[in-house]
Write an enzyme that holds these catalytic residues in place. Structure first.
Site, PDB file in Angstrom:
ATOM      1  CB  ALA A  80      -0.594  -0.243   1.074  1.00  0.00           C
ATOM      2  CB  ALA A  81       2.041   2.728  -1.425  1.00  0.00           C
ATOM      3  CB  THR A 132      10.257   2.547  -5.710  1.00  0.00           C
ATOM      4  OG1 THR A 132      10.750   2.874  -6.320  1.00  0.00           O
ATOM      5  CG2 THR A 132      10.122   3.491  -4.817  1.00  0.00           C
ATOM      6  CG  ASP A 133      14.116   1.849  -9.491  1.00  0.00           C
ATOM      7  OD1 ASP A 133      13.201   2.749  -9.630  1.00  0.00           O
ATOM      8  OD2 ASP A 133      14.312   1.488 -10.705  1.00  0.00           O
ATOM      9  CD  GLU A 134      10.317   6.020  -9.001  1.00  0.00           C
ATOM     10  OE1 GLU A 134      10.486   7.333  -9.064  1.00  0.00           O
ATOM     11  OE2 GLU A 134       9.848   5.171 -10.222  1.00  0.00           O
ATOM     12  CE1 TYR A 158       6.013   5.822  -5.195  1.00  0.00           C
ATOM     13  CE2 TYR A 158       7.862   6.548  -6.822  1.00  0.00           C
ATOM     14  CZ  TYR A 158       7.031   5.277  -5.692  1.00  0.00           C
ATOM     15  OH  TYR A 158       6.887   4.008  -5.696  1.00  0.00           O
ATOM     16  CB  SER A 159      11.949   8.850  -4.865  1.00  0.00           C
ATOM     17  OG  SER A 159      12.486  10.260  -5.444  1.00  0.00           O
ATOM     18  CE  LYS A 162       7.396   2.208  -1.884  1.00  0.00           C
ATOM     19  NZ  LYS A 162       6.386   1.767  -1.134  1.00  0.00           N
ATOM     20  NE  ARG A 290       7.553  12.699 -13.354  1.00  0.00           N
ATOM     21  CZ  ARG A 290       7.765  11.543 -13.541  1.00  0.00           C
ATOM     22  NH1 ARG A 290       8.588  10.810 -13.487  1.00  0.00           N
ATOM     23  NH2 ARG A 290       6.354  10.781 -13.782  1.00  0.00           N
ATOM     24  CG  HIS A 293      12.008  13.874 -16.469  1.00  0.00           C
ATOM     25  ND1 HIS A 293      11.471  14.027 -16.890  1.00  0.00           N
ATOM     26  CD2 HIS A 293      11.240  12.250 -15.362  1.00  0.00           C
ATOM     27  CE1 HIS A 293      10.376  12.442 -17.542  1.00  0.00           C
ATOM     28  NE2 HIS A 293      10.696  11.983 -16.757  1.00  0.00           N
TER      29      HIS A 293
HETATM   30  P1  NAD Z   1      -1.038   1.870  -6.730  1.00  0.00           P
HETATM   31  O1  NAD Z   1      -0.986   3.053  -6.602  1.00  0.00           O
HETATM   32  O2  NAD Z   1      -1.556   1.187  -8.198  1.00  0.00           O
HETATM   33  O3  NAD Z   1      -1.862   0.520  -5.474  1.00  0.00           O
HETATM   34  C1  NAD Z   1      -1.945   0.833  -4.333  1.00  0.00           C
HETATM   35  C2  NAD Z   1      -2.655   0.521  -3.876  1.00  0.00           C
HETATM   36  O4  NAD Z   1      -3.156   0.914  -2.387  1.00  0.00           O
HETATM   37  C3  NAD Z   1      -4.085   0.862  -4.440  1.00  0.00           C
HETATM   38  O5  NAD Z   1      -4.758  -0.171  -4.065  1.00  0.00           O
HETATM   39  C4  NAD Z   1      -4.811   2.284  -3.021  1.00  0.00           C
HETATM   40  O6  NAD Z   1      -5.930   2.055  -2.846  1.00  0.00           O
HETATM   41  C5  NAD Z   1      -3.930   1.367  -1.402  1.00  0.00           C
HETATM   42  N1  NAD Z   1      -3.729   2.573   0.066  1.00  0.00           N
HETATM   43  C6  NAD Z   1      -2.810   3.819  -1.272  1.00  0.00           C
HETATM   44  N2  NAD Z   1      -3.231   4.253   0.209  1.00  0.00           N
HETATM   45  C7  NAD Z   1      -3.526   2.899   1.307  1.00  0.00           C
HETATM   46  C8  NAD Z   1      -3.720   3.026   2.556  1.00  0.00           C
HETATM   47  N3  NAD Z   1      -3.059   4.688   3.377  1.00  0.00           N
HETATM   48  N4  NAD Z   1      -4.477   2.168   3.388  1.00  0.00           N
HETATM   49  C9  NAD Z   1      -4.071   0.925   2.722  1.00  0.00           C
HETATM   50  N5  NAD Z   1      -4.458   0.914   1.151  1.00  0.00           N
HETATM   51  C10 NAD Z   1      -4.098   2.186   0.841  1.00  0.00           C
HETATM   52  O7  NAD Z   1       1.178   1.159  -6.771  1.00  0.00           O
HETATM   53  P2  NAD Z   1       1.165  -0.106  -7.419  1.00  0.00           P
HETATM   54  O8  NAD Z   1       1.740   0.083  -8.458  1.00  0.00           O
HETATM   55  O9  NAD Z   1       1.010  -1.023  -7.697  1.00  0.00           O
HETATM   56  O10 NAD Z   1       2.975   0.209  -6.154  1.00  0.00           O
HETATM   57  C11 NAD Z   1       2.429  -0.708  -4.933  1.00  0.00           C
HETATM   58  C12 NAD Z   1       3.777  -1.040  -3.843  1.00  0.00           C
HETATM   59  O11 NAD Z   1       5.427  -0.876  -5.496  1.00  0.00           O
HETATM   60  C13 NAD Z   1       4.344   0.453  -4.444  1.00  0.00           C
HETATM   61  O12 NAD Z   1       4.543   0.472  -2.673  1.00  0.00           O
HETATM   62  C14 NAD Z   1       4.941   1.088  -5.248  1.00  0.00           C
HETATM   63  O13 NAD Z   1       6.483   2.379  -4.138  1.00  0.00           O
HETATM   64  C15 NAD Z   1       5.929   0.251  -4.896  1.00  0.00           C
HETATM   65  N6  NAD Z   1       6.878   0.202  -6.557  1.00  0.00           N
HETATM   66  C16 NAD Z   1       5.815  -0.134  -7.737  1.00  0.00           C
HETATM   67  C17 NAD Z   1       6.465   0.091  -8.378  1.00  0.00           C
HETATM   68  C18 NAD Z   1       5.970   0.771  -9.743  1.00  0.00           C
HETATM   69  O14 NAD Z   1       6.025   0.693 -11.137  1.00  0.00           O
HETATM   70  N7  NAD Z   1       4.216   0.489 -10.420  1.00  0.00           N
HETATM   71  C19 NAD Z   1       8.025   0.234  -9.050  1.00  0.00           C
HETATM   72  C20 NAD Z   1       8.846  -0.104  -7.638  1.00  0.00           C
HETATM   73  C21 NAD Z   1       7.862  -0.750  -6.471  1.00  0.00           C
HETATM   74  P1  TYD Z   2       5.923   6.885 -14.532  1.00  0.00           P
HETATM   75  O1  TYD Z   2       5.439   6.026 -15.351  1.00  0.00           O
HETATM   76  O2  TYD Z   2       5.090   8.015 -13.720  1.00  0.00           O
HETATM   77  O3  TYD Z   2       6.927   5.999 -13.697  1.00  0.00           O
HETATM   78  P2  TYD Z   2       7.741   6.724 -12.861  1.00  0.00           P
HETATM   79  O4  TYD Z   2       8.201   8.565 -13.075  1.00  0.00           O
HETATM   80  O5  TYD Z   2       7.774   6.225 -11.725  1.00  0.00           O
HETATM   81  O6  TYD Z   2       9.312   6.634 -13.192  1.00  0.00           O
HETATM   82  O7  TYD Z   2       6.797   7.428 -15.857  1.00  0.00           O
HETATM   83  C1  TYD Z   2       7.345   6.774 -16.292  1.00  0.00           C
HETATM   84  C2  TYD Z   2       8.471   7.676 -17.801  1.00  0.00           C
HETATM   85  O8  TYD Z   2       7.732   8.266 -18.526  1.00  0.00           O
HETATM   86  C3  TYD Z   2       8.896   8.875 -16.800  1.00  0.00           C
HETATM   87  O9  TYD Z   2      10.112   9.270 -17.231  1.00  0.00           O
HETATM   88  C4  TYD Z   2       8.170   9.504 -17.292  1.00  0.00           C
HETATM   89  C5  TYD Z   2       7.788   9.521 -18.411  1.00  0.00           C
HETATM   90  N1  TYD Z   2       6.309  10.357 -18.151  1.00  0.00           N
HETATM   91  C6  TYD Z   2       5.661  11.077 -19.750  1.00  0.00           C
HETATM   92  O10 TYD Z   2       6.759  11.058 -20.455  1.00  0.00           O
HETATM   93  N2  TYD Z   2       4.203  10.714 -20.278  1.00  0.00           N
HETATM   94  C7  TYD Z   2       3.805  10.635 -19.521  1.00  0.00           C
HETATM   95  O11 TYD Z   2       2.503  11.504 -19.816  1.00  0.00           O
HETATM   96  C8  TYD Z   2       4.106   9.771 -18.505  1.00  0.00           C
HETATM   97  C9  TYD Z   2       3.124   9.949 -16.992  1.00  0.00           C
HETATM   98  C10 TYD Z   2       5.540   9.542 -17.746  1.00  0.00           C
END
Ligand code: NAD
Ligand code: TYD
Length: 362
Positions: A80-81, A132-134, A158-159, A162, A290, A293
């Protein structure tokens, strides 16, 4: 029994679905159902007695404590995040609240529950924190990929949030002896991802005939991992990881954003061709970058590969094709999640960027 947090989000839902199809063991899924949490993603579990869904906040310590006491899980897998960088720029507070305070409350409840365990139950208990790697910041073009020893240099709200949560997890291990594991993963893609992140956003907007907004020069690099491979890695770390350690997870699939968007357009041209030979590439627009970025992320996953014998099963080419096909086959899911609130977000994030709006020069 395990407790999963955030199991209605993108990675969490994929993990829950994988878990229940690979294990007999039931799970409790605690999710607040923010805009990013969608029960439609879990519709196939409606009659599955091994899935116990609880709508609630990880920051609600009393709720978490009562769930731990009632169900006595052997592990917590914490997804959850608040997870979207652009949203963290527009509104950082929710990120501090859920990612830092929420993780803190979860750790406190876990610590109190762990103190009640003894013998085998205490020996097997795990708190797995998904990160995350961020947190490592941005890499120069030729710098080596992030290892687990890389210094923390988070650049976005965000990062930073995390990174703070990773530090809390580490401290709860060193100070209180909580049996923790942390994973730091690269960018995921695949089914059930909310169409605010790059890959599903481009597929969705492509199909809608809308502009495909590439930030800055499109040369930022991300290291892409298919979500199913992230789930197998988390399961492996949960079963075999060394307590207190962190594991970097990545797909060894570094790609420039513009190349990702081109590949997506080419897949759409093949799988859902436009009329009169037009290409989805015609919809690409360069928009204002962004703020802050990060230029490049890349994961060195040697540790999990050698110590836990994990490797991804999808390449970027196979995973991306599957993903595009999934979105083409699940337009009802996309319609369901792109509600009024979604439209408000895209207006907020993209309207201000439109001033650049250069058409791609071929
Ligand atoms: P997401 O935003 O799709 O889902 C997050 C979920 O957490 C949602 O279902 C939301 O309802 C729930 N949530 C948010 N706040 C909450 C709270 N206070 N209590 C309970 N539930 C809550 O995220 P995701 O992409 O599935 O990422 C999941 C995890 O993996 C996160 O911790 C994220 O930092 C990490 N992560 C994501 C990526 C990626 O590329 N998406 C990569 C590396 C790590
Ligand atoms: P994103 O999916 O938001 O993941 P993160 O920022 O966590 O890496 O974005 C991936 C890359 O794509 C990032 O370099 C930002 C870029 N991006 C765009 O160029 N256009 C967009 O509309 C979005 C959402 C992201």
């Amino acid at each position: 029994m395990i407790l999963v947090t955030g199991g209605a989000g993108f990675i969490g839902a994929n993990f829950v679905l994988d878990w229940l199809s690979n294990h007999d063991e039931p799970l409790i899924n605690l999710d607040k159902l923010t805009y990013a949490g969608n029960l439609a993603s879990l519709a196939s579990l409606a009659n599955n007695g091994r899935h116990i869904f609880v709508q609630g906040d990880i920051a609600d310590g009393a709720l978490v404590a009562s769930l731990l006491e009632k169900y006595q899980p052997r592990a917590i897998v914490h997804f959850a995040a608040e997870s979207h960088v652009d949203r963290s720029i527009h509104g950082p507070e929710a990120f501090l609240q859920t990612n830092i305070i929420g993780t803190f409350q979860l750790l406190q409840a876990a610590r109190q529950f762990f103190a009640t365990l003894s013998g085998q139950a205490a020996a097997q208990f795990r708190f797995l924190h998904v990160s995350t790697d961020e947190v490592y910041g941005s890499l120069a073009p030729d710098a080596p990929a992030f290892t687990e020893q890389h210094p923390y240099e988070p650049n976005s709200p965000y990062s930073a949030s995390k990174a703070a949560s990773d530090h809390l997890v580490r401290a709860w291990h060193h100070t209180y002896g909580l049996p923790v594991l942390t994973t730091n993963c690269s960018n995921n893609y695949g089914p059930l991802q909310f169409p605010e992140k790059l890959i599903p956003l481009m597929i969705h907007r492509g199909l809608m005939g809308e502009d495909l907004p590439v930030y800055g020069d499109g040369q930022n690099v991300r290291d892409w991992l298919y979500v199913g491979d992230h789930c197998t890695a988390i399961r492996r770390v949960l079963e075999k990881g060394t307590l207190g350690e962190t594991y970097n997870i990545g797909g060894r699939a570094e790609m420039k954003n513009l190349d990702v968007v081109h590949t997506l357009c080419d897949l759409l041209d093949e799988l859902r061709p436009k009329t009169k030979g037009a290409s989805y590439r015609d919809q690409i627009r360069f928009v204002t970058d962004r703020p802050g970025h990060d230029r490049r992320y890349a994961i060195d996953s040697t540790r999990i590969a050698t110590e836990l014998e994990w490797k991804p099963s999808e390449t970027f080419a196979t995973g991306l094709r599957k993903t595009v096909q999934w979105y083409l086959d699940h337009e009802a899911w996309v319609d369901n999640v792109t509600s009024g609130a979604y439209r408000q977000w895209t207006q907020l994030n993209y309207q201000a960027r439109e001033q650049d709006n250069q058409v791609e020069k071929k």
